[in-house]
Each structure stands twice: as C-alpha cells, then as structure tokens.
Write an enzyme that holds these catalytic residues in place. Structure first.
Site, PDB file in Angstrom:
ATOM      1  N   HIS A  54       0.820  -1.214   0.000  1.00 39.96           N
ATOM      2  CA  HIS A  54       0.000   0.000   0.000  1.00 39.96           C
ATOM      3  C   HIS A  54       0.855   1.267   0.000  1.00 39.96           C
ATOM      4  O   HIS A  54       0.354   2.348   0.294  1.00 39.96           O
ATOM      5  CB  HIS A  54      -0.918   0.012   1.221  1.00 39.96           C
ATOM      6  CG  HIS A  54      -1.791  -1.186   1.348  1.00 39.96           C
ATOM      7  ND1 HIS A  54      -2.680  -1.550   0.364  1.00 39.96           N
ATOM      8  CD2 HIS A  54      -1.901  -2.121   2.332  1.00 39.96           C
ATOM      9  CE1 HIS A  54      -3.315  -2.657   0.742  1.00 39.96           C
ATOM     10  NE2 HIS A  54      -2.844  -3.022   1.920  1.00 39.96           N
ATOM     11  N   HIS A 216      -7.306  -4.290  -1.099  1.00 33.95           N
ATOM     12  CA  HIS A 216      -6.679  -5.567  -1.430  1.00 33.95           C
ATOM     13  C   HIS A 216      -7.376  -6.219  -2.627  1.00 33.95           C
ATOM     14  O   HIS A 216      -7.125  -7.370  -2.943  1.00 33.95           O
ATOM     15  CB  HIS A 216      -6.753  -6.533  -0.239  1.00 33.95           C
ATOM     16  CG  HIS A 216      -6.238  -5.953   1.030  1.00 33.95           C
ATOM     17  ND1 HIS A 216      -7.059  -5.324   1.942  1.00 33.95           N
ATOM     18  CD2 HIS A 216      -4.985  -5.889   1.535  1.00 33.95           C
ATOM     19  CE1 HIS A 216      -6.325  -4.902   2.967  1.00 33.95           C
ATOM     20  NE2 HIS A 216      -5.073  -5.235   2.731  1.00 33.95           N
TER      21      HIS A 216
END
Length: 354
Positions: A54, A216
């Site tokens: 991320h 995700h």
C-alpha cells in the site's frame, strides 16, 4: 507477468532496505521488522502499520509531523504482534504510545495483543481503529467497515497534534474524531497482481468497474458498467454524500482497568455549508494526470452540493500494488483540524512547510 523483483519471498525485505538506504533519517530494524524516524522524548509516539503493498502508506509517512514508526507486514498480510511490541518499546517515552490501526481482522487482533503486552509492561498505550470506507459494512477481510485512505489524513492530523505536544488522551480523542468525520469510496478498473500469485486477482471486462472495491481487491457493492470519468466520479461522490446516519462500535482500550471497552457511536450524515479536506487517491496503476481529471469533476460535485473544499490532496498515497483505479475521501474539517493539517510535515512521501 513481469515485475521488478527478485525472489518473491524477499520482496518486502529488499524494498524496505532500499527505502532505508534512500532515506537515512529512518532506522531499519530487520528482526522483527519495523522502521522508526527521528523521535522526541517529549511527544506521543505514533505507530501504524499493516500489510505491505500500500506504499507510501505507512512507511512513507514516518517523520516530523506524522508517524514516529511503522510496522510493515508481508504483502497484504498483517504485521505480527512482536513487530508492534518491539517497535513500541524502541520508541517508548514518558508521553506514551498510540497505535493507529486500519480495520482489518488480522491487524486488529495483532495490534490488540501488542497493546495488552505493553500495558502489562507498565507502558502507557492507546489505540484507534480507522474504518472510513462506506462502500460495504462487512467484507472478507473485516468485521465492520474497512480502513482505507482516510488513514493518511488521520496520520497527518494526529501527527501534527503530537508534534504540538498533545497528550496521549488528547491524541486518541482527536484520532477518533477525524476518523468519524471521514468517508472514503473506491473503484477499480483492473485488479492488482500479487507477486506470489503472478496473475491479476480478478478480471474485469473493458466496460466494467468494481464499484466500492477494497485496497486488497476485495469486492465492492457491485460490478458496474463504465462509460466515462465524469459519470463515475458523480456516482462515487453520491455514495459518500448520501451515506445515511449509521452506528459503529467504538472499541477503546481503557488504561485504568486494562480492558477493552465497546460503545456504540452514531456517525452523522455529511451536510452542506461545511468545510472539507478532499483526497483523490490513486491505487498505484493510475496515472496522476487521470487523478487530476477526477479531481476536476469532484470539485464540480462538491460545488453543486455546497461542500466547501478547504484543502485538497491528489496522488498515490494509499495504494494496492499496481491496481488501476482510485478512491475519494472527504473529511469534514473544523478550525482545529485545518490548522493541524497546515502544520509542517517532513516525511519521504508527504512534505510541506519545512
């Protein structure tokens, strides 16, 4: 699929080692893995973390006016309790430790364990859960709403507060207030490729988007037909603006009793004639030029709703490897929040006023 990696099992180690070399102000501890920046014995230590993939969240936001340290897990995998525990001990001071936790089941359970261990050591510790995603109430990764890009805003604002000398209790209260005033919504045009899998995690047709996607690649509300950017931004903005009042369960660590308390909190709808901080966030595979196109349309949507944009941020801040897509975050901001947002920040991925 070709990627700039060596062995899959060494990806996180190599990438974080490289970041520490590029930013020598960061101190890298390999076993257990964490990164810490310059710290002060006089201010609350802020620690966050989560699965890698991320970036720049969280490791890119270590430094003056944001995080004290971060614990990166493997790709899309929670860091372990020993990472959080040892990291907290490394930056412990008399002002206390505050964990900022995205609402994903593994992150929550492991951070909770670290909080309890630190409390048993006599260390003042608190935690705040971030759950700003209004797309879905529950998901395959969470109980409750997901924690996504508002994490960046929480880390910046609370980091500035800690820099000013706010107490641990004051930082906790502020972090919860910012989280409760923030809402995010994301869409994917295509999936990310997790290196261990070597192929996209899902397939979308050219004229379809995953509407309400997680960071995700988790499913959203629906797979929706895609026509053009302006229509998509209008639909995303409507999900944030029109989200009705809802109740979330506030989980709070009570330092006096050493117990977790759970209390319901009412999250009120967004209203006109308020000031908002706006974040247009890319998921890693979207050109910044397209993010600015999205921001242009978002300003029109806000003007029509009488939402006053007080501050804005556009770019890749909370990504999902190479996923094509973006998220929009709106934070209802008062004078205190705006002043803290404007305070100097000096980190690898966010910098102004220094």
């Amino acid at each position: 699929m070709k990627q700039l990696i060596n062995k899959v099992e060494n990806i996180v180690e190599e990438q974080i080692s490289g970041m520490a070399l590029a930013h020598p102000e960061l101190q890298y501890n390999a076993h257990p893995r964490y990164l810490i920046g310059p710290s002060s014995s006089e201010k609350v230590a802020l620690i966050s973390g989560g699965g890698s993939g991320h970036e720049p969240l969280h490791i890119g936001f270590i430094g003056q006016g944001m995080l004290t340290a971060a614990c990166p897990g493997e790709i899309f995998t929670s860091p372990t309790p020993d990472q959080m525990y040892e990291c907290a001990k490394a930056v412990n001071n008399q002002a206390g430790i505050l964990f900022l936790i995205k609402n994903y089941t593994g992150d929550v359970l492991n951070f909770e364990t670290a909080v309890e261990l630190l409390h048993s050591d006599g260390i003042a510790v608190g935690s705040v859960l971030i759950d700003d995603d209004v797309a879905v109430k529950d998901s395959i990764y969470t109980a409750g709403r997901r924690g996504v890009a508002a994490t960046v805003l929480v880390e910046k604002i609370v980091g500035a507060a800690a820099q000013r000398g706010y107490s641990l209790t004051q930082c906790e209260i502020l972090a919860r207030r910012v989280n409760n005033a923030a809402r995010s919504f994301g869409v994917a045009l295509s999936a990310c490729t997790v290196p261990a899998a070597g192929k996209p995690s899902f397939i979308l047709e050219d004229d379809i988007v995953e509407f309400g996607v997680g960071i995700h690649g988790e499913p959203g509300i629906e797979r929706k037909a895609y026509t053009d950017l302006d229509s998509l931004i209008e639909q995303m903005f409507a999900e944030i603006k029109d989200c009705p009042e809802y109740t979330r369960i506030l989980q709070q660590w009570d330092r006096e009793t050493g117990q977790w308390l759970k209390n319901p909190v009412t999250i009120e709808p967004f209203v006109a004639n308020e000031q908002y901080i706006v974040l247009v966030n890319g998921f890693g595979g979207t050109p910044e030029s397209q993010l600015y196109g999205a921001y242009a349309k978002l300003t029109e949507c806000c003007a029509q709703a009488n939402f006053k944009i007080a501050r804005q941020l556009v770019g890749n801040y909370c990504t999902a490897l190479n996923m094509q897509g973006l998220s929009i975050t709106l934070l209802k901001a008062d004078a205190e929040i705006l002043a803290l947002w404007d305070d100097p920040v000096n980190t690898p991925a966010l910098r102004w006023g220094c």
